[in-house]
Design an enzyme around this catalytic site. Structure first.
Site, short mmCIF file in Angstrom:
data_model
loop_
_atom_site.label_atom_id
_atom_site.label_comp_id
_atom_site.label_asym_id
_atom_site.label_seq_id
_atom_site.Cartn_x
_atom_site.Cartn_y
_atom_site.Cartn_z
N ASP A 358 0.85 -1.18 0.00
CA ASP A 358 0.00 0.00 0.00
C ASP A 358 0.89 1.24 0.00
OD1 ASP A 358 1.00 -0.09 2.53
OD2 ASP A 358 -0.90 0.05 3.58
N ASP A 631 -1.11 -3.53 6.60
CA ASP A 631 -1.21 -3.44 8.06
C ASP A 631 -2.64 -3.32 8.58
OD1 ASP A 631 -1.84 -0.92 7.18
OD2 ASP A 631 -0.59 0.14 8.64
N ASN A 724 28.33 -42.47 0.23
CA ASN A 724 27.20 -41.53 0.20
C ASN A 724 27.01 -40.85 1.55
OD1 ASN A 724 25.25 -40.53 -1.64
ND2 ASN A 724 23.64 -41.58 -0.50
N ASP A 728 27.26 -36.83 2.18
CA ASP A 728 26.14 -36.08 2.76
C ASP A 728 26.55 -35.34 4.02
OD1 ASP A 728 24.28 -36.71 0.83
OD2 ASP A 728 23.66 -38.56 1.81
#
Length: 894
Positions: A358, A631, A724, A728
Site C-alpha cells: 500500500d 497493516d 554416500n 552427505d
C-alpha cells in the site's frame, strides 16, 4: 428482535437449557440462556471478574491456547519426519535389501535414515521453539474489564492466553476474537468468519434478549463470536464463554487439516523431490535388466542396484532446508528485528520478484506536508497560506477537538516562522470541520478593523466555492461569475490530478456580535486561493526502491487513494507509475486479461480489499512469486492471497496473525534485509542440491557403465552407501555457509528446469572423470598383477569418488576463490575432512571390513593428473554456465 446501531442486551426467560459445568465451557448449549442468565452461570457480571477469580480460573482451565498450535515435541517430530518422500523411499529400499538378506546394505540405509530424521527433527524443534519465543514479541492482547474488589472495574490489555471464562472484553475494528464469546453490547459490529466458515463477506453480530432458535446453525447465531474470526467494523462488549480446547476452533484443529495455499517453496521442493523419486524408483529395475542381459547376473545384483538408487537420494535435503532457514530466521530476528513466523516463508522472501504494497505508511509517513499556495490565477501567493494558517491556528485553539487535525498541523508547521503575525489576531469562535459542510471556520478580530469580525473558511474545494460570490486576485476583488468558477474548478482538478490534496480558502467580514456563530453565517464569501498538500515521503523509501529494483524485485502500489495522489508519490520516488489502473477497470477483467494488466502496470488506485487480493492472485497465476505488505483489516485478503504476507509490528491484530513475516517497522529497508536473508538461505539450499545431485548422477552413470564392462561389481553396496554417507555429512557445511554476491542479485526460487539443466551438464562431466579413473585403475591395479585386484579396484574407485566430490564442493561453491585459498571456512573444513577420509580409509584397519585393500603409488600419480584435468573442466564449465545464466531472461516461473 430488531436491532439498532447501539444495542444493549437485557433479560428474558429461560427455556431451562443448561451448559456444561463448571462455569460454561462450551457455547453449544447456550442458545436458551439470556445474557443475564449467562453471566450468572459463568459467575460473572457486566463489570467483569475479580482479579482473584481470574487467577483461580486460569489455574483451573489453563491458558487460552490450542494444543494444535503449540510446538510439537521432539519424538513427535522424529516420527513425522519419517513421512518425508525421500525417507519413505529409502525405507522401502532398505526393506528390499533385508528381504534378500543383504544385511550390510540394510544397516547402512537404516543409519542414513536415523541420522537424517534425528538431525531434521532436532533442527525443526529448535526452530519452532525459537519462532515461538520470537512471536512473544508480537503477542496478541485483548482489552479486558476486571476489578480488584468493590471498586469500579477498569479496562486493561492482557495477553489473550490469560483470558478465562467469565471475562468481559471489548472488541474493536481489526481485533482478533480471542475466545468464544457471547455478546452483551454491540454498535455496528461485523465479523469475518472466513477461517471458520469460508464465507468471505463480514457477518453482522448483535446481542439478543430472547432465546434463539435451537435449529439455527451455530456460526449463524448473531450473538456469538468465535475464536479465529476477526472484527471487520464496529465495536462491542462480550463475555468469554469458552477458551482453549473448549472453543469451536479447537474442534476444527482436531478435524482434517484445511489446505494452505501452495507457496513458492512448496512448488519448488515438491517439483524437485518427485522428479528425483521417479529416477530412484526406475534405477533398480534398469540395473537388474541390464546386468541380466549383458552379464547373465540375477538377484545377486539387487543390493548393488539398491545402493545405486540410494546414491541418487539427497538424504540430507530436509536437514539442510530446516537448518538453513532456521539460521536465517534467527539472524533476521536478532539483527533486523524481522520475525519469520513460518520457516518456508524465508525461502519465499528470497524468491519474491514482485512486492505489492500500500502507499500510506510505507512509501509515505502517514502525515501531509504543504506543497503550494496558489491565488485564483494559479500563481504562488503567500497571503493564501497566511489566511489558511489563521484558520488552522484558531480552529485548533478554540474548537473542542478529540485530536489535532493533521492538515492543520501541516499548514502551521509550514508557517512556524510567522507565529507572531498569527497571534496578532484575537480568536472569537471556531466551527470545526464536519462531514456535512466539509469545511472549518475560524472567526477572528483583526486589529486594524474595529467593529468587524472576519470569518476564515477552509475546506473542500466544491463546498467552499458554492458559498463564494467574489474572488480576490492580484489585490483586486471581482465578481465570481460562471466563467471564473469553471476556471477555478479546472485549476483544482489539474492540481488534484497531479496528486495534491487541495483546500480552498475564503474570507468574509461580518459586524461584530456577542452571539454564537453557526454554519448559516458562511455565505457571501470572497475566494482567496488554494493550499495544496501532499503526503510526506519516507526518507528511506527512494533508496529502498532503487535497491529492490537492482535486486530484480518489481514494486507495485495498491491503494484506495486517488489515482493522481498515488502517481504523484511514485514520481517523487523515481518510480515510473505508467498508466494508473483504477478499480473500475479491474472489475471488467478476469483470468488472463487481469493477469496481463497486473503484470505490466505499477499503480492500482481506488482499490477495495477484494481488488487487492485479485491483483495479487493474478500475479501469482502469471508465474510471479509475490509478497504483500499491509497493516490493516482491509489488507487481510491480499495478505492471505500472496506467497508471503508481510506486516509491521504495529499492524492490527488480525493482519499480524495472518502474516508470514512481521517487521519491526513498516519500512521497505527492513524488507530488503529480509529478502537478502531469504536469498542467502535459498542459495545454500540450491548449492546443496546442484552439487549433490550432479555428483550423484555422475557417480551412478559411471558405476552402471563400469558394472556392465567389468566381470565384478565396481563397488560393493556397503562401499557405495558409506561413500554416500560421508558425502552427505560433508555437505551439512552448506547450512552454515554464506553464498557469494551472485546469489543475492536475483530472486532465488528453486526451479526444477534450471536444476535439470545444471545436473545433466555437470553430472556427465563427473561421469567422464569417473570413467577416466576406471582406465587408470585397469592400468595401475590389474596391469600390475598385484594380488587382491578387486579389493584394490574398489579402494581406488572409493578414493577417487570422495576426492572428486570434495573438488566439486570446492569449485562449484566458490569458483576461483578455491584456487586462491579463499573458500569459506565451513566449506574448506568439510572438503578437507572428506578428502582425508578418501585417502586414509583404504589404509586403515577398517579397509578389510569394507572390502578394500591398499593401492600402488603409481595410482595416486595418475589420479592426481585426472583430478587436475577434472578441476580445470569444472572451472571452465562453471564459467560457461554463469555466462549463460546472465544471458538467459528471468522469466516468471521459469
Amino acid at each position: 428482535m430488531a436491532w439498532a446501531p447501539e444495542t444493549v442486551a437485557g433479560t428474558g426467560t429461560s427455556t431451562g437449557r443448561t451448559i456444561p459445568d463448571p462455569h460454561g465451557r462450551s457455547v453449544r448449549d447456550t442458545a436458551g440462556l439470556t445474557p443475564l442468565e449467562m453471566l450468572r452461570r459463568l459467575g460473572s457480571g457486566p463489570r467483569g471478574l475479580l482479579e482473584s477469580q481470574a487467577e483461580e480460573r486460569l489455574l483451573q482451565y489453563g491458558e487460552n491456547t490450542i494444543a494444535a498450535q503449540r510446538p510439537a515435541s521432539w519424538p513427535v517430530r522424529f516420527v513425522g519426519s519419517l513421512r518425508d518422500p525421500f525417507t519413505t523411499v529409502l525405507l522401502c529400499l532398505g526393506l528390499v535389501s533385508a528381504v534378500v538378506a543383504s544385511w550390510g546394505t540394510a544397516c547402512v540405509i537404516a543409519v542414513l535414515v536415523a541420522v537424517s530424521c534425528a538431525l531434521r527433527s532436532s533442527g525443526e524443534y529448535r526452530a519452532d521453539r525459537s519462532t515461538a519465543a520470537l512471536r512473544e514479541l508480537v503477542a496478541t492482547t485483548a482489552t479486558v474489564q476486571r476489578r480488584s474488589g468493590a471498586a469500579a472495574s477498569r479496562s486493561r490489555e492482557i495477553p489473550v492466553d490469560q483470558l478465562v471464562p467469565g471475562d468481559v472484553i471489548r472488541l474493536g475494528p481489526g481485533d482478533l476474537v480471542p475466545a468464544d464469546l457471547r455478546l452483551l453490547r454491540a454498535s455496528g459490529l461485523t465479523v469475518r468468519q472466513a477461517p471458520l466458515t469460508g464465507e468471505s463477506a463480514p457477518v453482522a453480530k448483535y446481542p439478543v434478549d430472547t432465546p434463539a432458535d435451537p435449529g439455527t446453525a451455530l456460526f449463524d447465531q448473531p450473538y456469538l463470536c468465535f475464536l479465529g474470526s476477526s472484527v471487520a467494523s464496529g465495536s462491542g462488549t462480550a463475555v468469554v464463554v469458552a477458551t482453549g480446547e473448549a472453543t469451536q476452533l479447537a474442534g476444527t484443529y482436531r478435524e482434517p487439516a484445511r489446505r494452505r495455499r501452495e507457496s513458492a517453496f512448496d512448488r519448488s521442493v515438491n517439483g524437485i523431490s518427485w522428479t528425483l523419486i521417479r529416477f530412484m524408483l526406475l534405477t533398480p529395475p534398469l540395473v537388474l535388466m541390464a546386468d541380466a542381459a549383458l552379464r547373465g547376473r540375477g538377484l545377486e545384483t539387487l543390493p548393488f542396484a539398491v545402493a545405486v538408487a540410494v546414491g541418487l537420494t539427497p538424504e540430507m535435503l530436509p536437514v539442510i532446508v530446516t537448518t538453513a532457514l532456521a539460521r536465517g530466521a534467527a539472524g533476521l530476528a536478532h539483527g533486523s528485528e524481522v520475525i519469520v513466523k513460518r520457516l518456508p516463508a524465508l525461502h519465499d522472501l528470497g524468491a519474491i520478484d514482485v512486492l505489492c504494497t500500500d502507499k500510506t505508511g510505507t512509501l509515505t509517513q502517514d502525515r501531509p506536508i504543504l506543497d503550494c499556495h496558489l491565488d485564483p490565477e494559479g500563481r504562488s501567493d503567500p497571503e493564501v497560506l497566511h489566511w489558511a494558517a489563521v484558520n488552522s491556528l484558531w480552529t485548533l485553539q478554540l474548537a473542542d477537538l478529540p485530536a489535532p487535525d493533521a492538515l492543520d498541523e501541516a499548514i502551521l508547521e509550514a508557517t512556524e516562522d510567522c507565529g507572531e503575525e498569527l497571534l496578532a489576531y484575537d480568536g472569537v469562535a471556531a466551527l470545526p470541520f464536519d462531514a456535512v459542510r466539509r469545511s472549518s471556520c475560524a472567526v477572528v478580530r483583526r486589529p486594524s478593523r474595529t467593529g468587524l469580525h472576519t470569518l476564515v473558511v477552509k475546506g473542500a474545494v466544491e463546498d467552499v466555492l458554492e458559498r463564494c460570490t467574489r474572488l480576490r486576485a492580484g489585490g483586486r476583488e471581482t465578481e465570481l461569475d460562471a466563467a471564473a468558477l469553471e476556471r477555478l474548478r479546472r485549476l483544482a482538478m489539474d492540481q488534484a490530478e497531479d496528486g495534491l490534496r487541495l483546500l480552498a480558502v475564503a474570507l468574509a467580514d461580518r459586524p461584530a456580535r456577542l452571539g454564537p456563530y453557526t454554519s448559516a453565517d458562511e455565505y457571501g464569501l470572497t475566494f482567496v486561493g488554494f493550499v495544496g498538500l501532499r503526503d510526506a515521503l519516507r526518507p528511506t523509501a527512494a533508496d529502498a526502491l532503487a535497491v529492490l529494483a537492482r535486486r530484480g524485485v518489481a514494486v507495485k502500489v495498491l491503494t484506495g487513494d486517488h489515482p493522481g495522489t498515488a502517481a504523484r508519490v511514485c514520481r517523487d520516488l523515481d518510480l515510473d507509475p505508467g498508466e494508473v489502473v483504477t478499480a473500475e477497470r479491474i472489475d471488467g477483467l478476469t483470468g488472463a486479461g487481469l493477469a496481463e494488466l497486473a503484470d505490466r502496470s505499477t499503480v492500482f488506485a481506488r482499490c477495495t480489499p477484494e481488488h487487492k487480493a485479485r491483483i495479487v492472485g493474478a500475479l501469482r497465476e502469471r508465474g510471479h512469486t509475490t509478497g504483500f505488505l499491509g497493516d490493516g483489516v482491509n489488507d487481510l485478503p491480499a495478505l492471505q492471497a500472496a506467497d508471503v504476507g508481510i506486516c509491521p509490528r504495529d499492524a492490527v491484530d488480525v493482519a499480524r496473525e495472518s502474516a508470514d513475516v512481521v517487521l519491526a517497522a513498516k519500512d521497505l529497508t527492513a524488507i530488503d534485509d529480509a529478502i537478502l536473508a531469504g536469498r542467502r538461505s535459498s542459495g545454500n539450499i540450491a548449492t546443496y542440491l546442484r552439487i549433490t545431485l550432479s555428483s550423484n548422477l555422475g557417480n551412478v552413470i559411471s558405476m552402471l557403465v563400469a558394472g556392465l564392462l567389468l566381470p565384478f561389481l565396481p563397488m560393493l553396496p556397503v562401499q557405495v552407501l558409506v561413500q554416500n554417507l560421508c558425502f552427505d555429512a560433508a555437505q551439512l557445511a552448506f547450512a552454515f555457509d554464506r553464498p557469494g554476491p551472485a546469489a543475492l542479485r536475483r530472486p532465488a526460487e528453486l526451479r526444477p528446469r534450471d536444476f535439470l539443466r545444471f545436473i545433466t551438464g555437470f553430472g556427465l562431466l563427473n561421469a567422464i572423470a569417473d570413467l577416466a579413473t576406471f582406465g587408470v585403475l585397469v592400468l595401475a591395479v590389474h596391469g600390475s598383477g598385484r594380488p587382491g585386484g578387486q579389493a584394490s579396484f574398489h579402494a581406488g574407485w572409493f578414493t577417487e569418488n570422495l576426492l572428486t566430490q570434495a573438488l566439486v564442493i570446492l569449485v562449484l561453491r566458490t569458483g576461483r576463490r578455491a584456487a586462491e585459498g579463499r573458500a569459506p571456512t565451513p566449506v574448506r573444513l568439510a572438503t578437507t575432512v572428506l578428502a582425508m577420509i578418501g585417502l586414509l580409509l583404504p589404509l586403515s584397519p577398517l579397509a578389510p571390513v569394507l572390502g578394500m585393500a591398499a593401492l600402488p603409488p603409481v595410482y595416486y600419480l595418475l589420479l592426481a593428473a585426472v583430478l587436475a584435468l577434472y578441476g580445470a573442466g569444472l572451472m571452465a564449465a562453471r564459467a560457461r554456465y554463469e555466462k549463460r545464466q546472465e544471458q538467459w531472461p528471468q522469466e516468471p516461473g521459469r
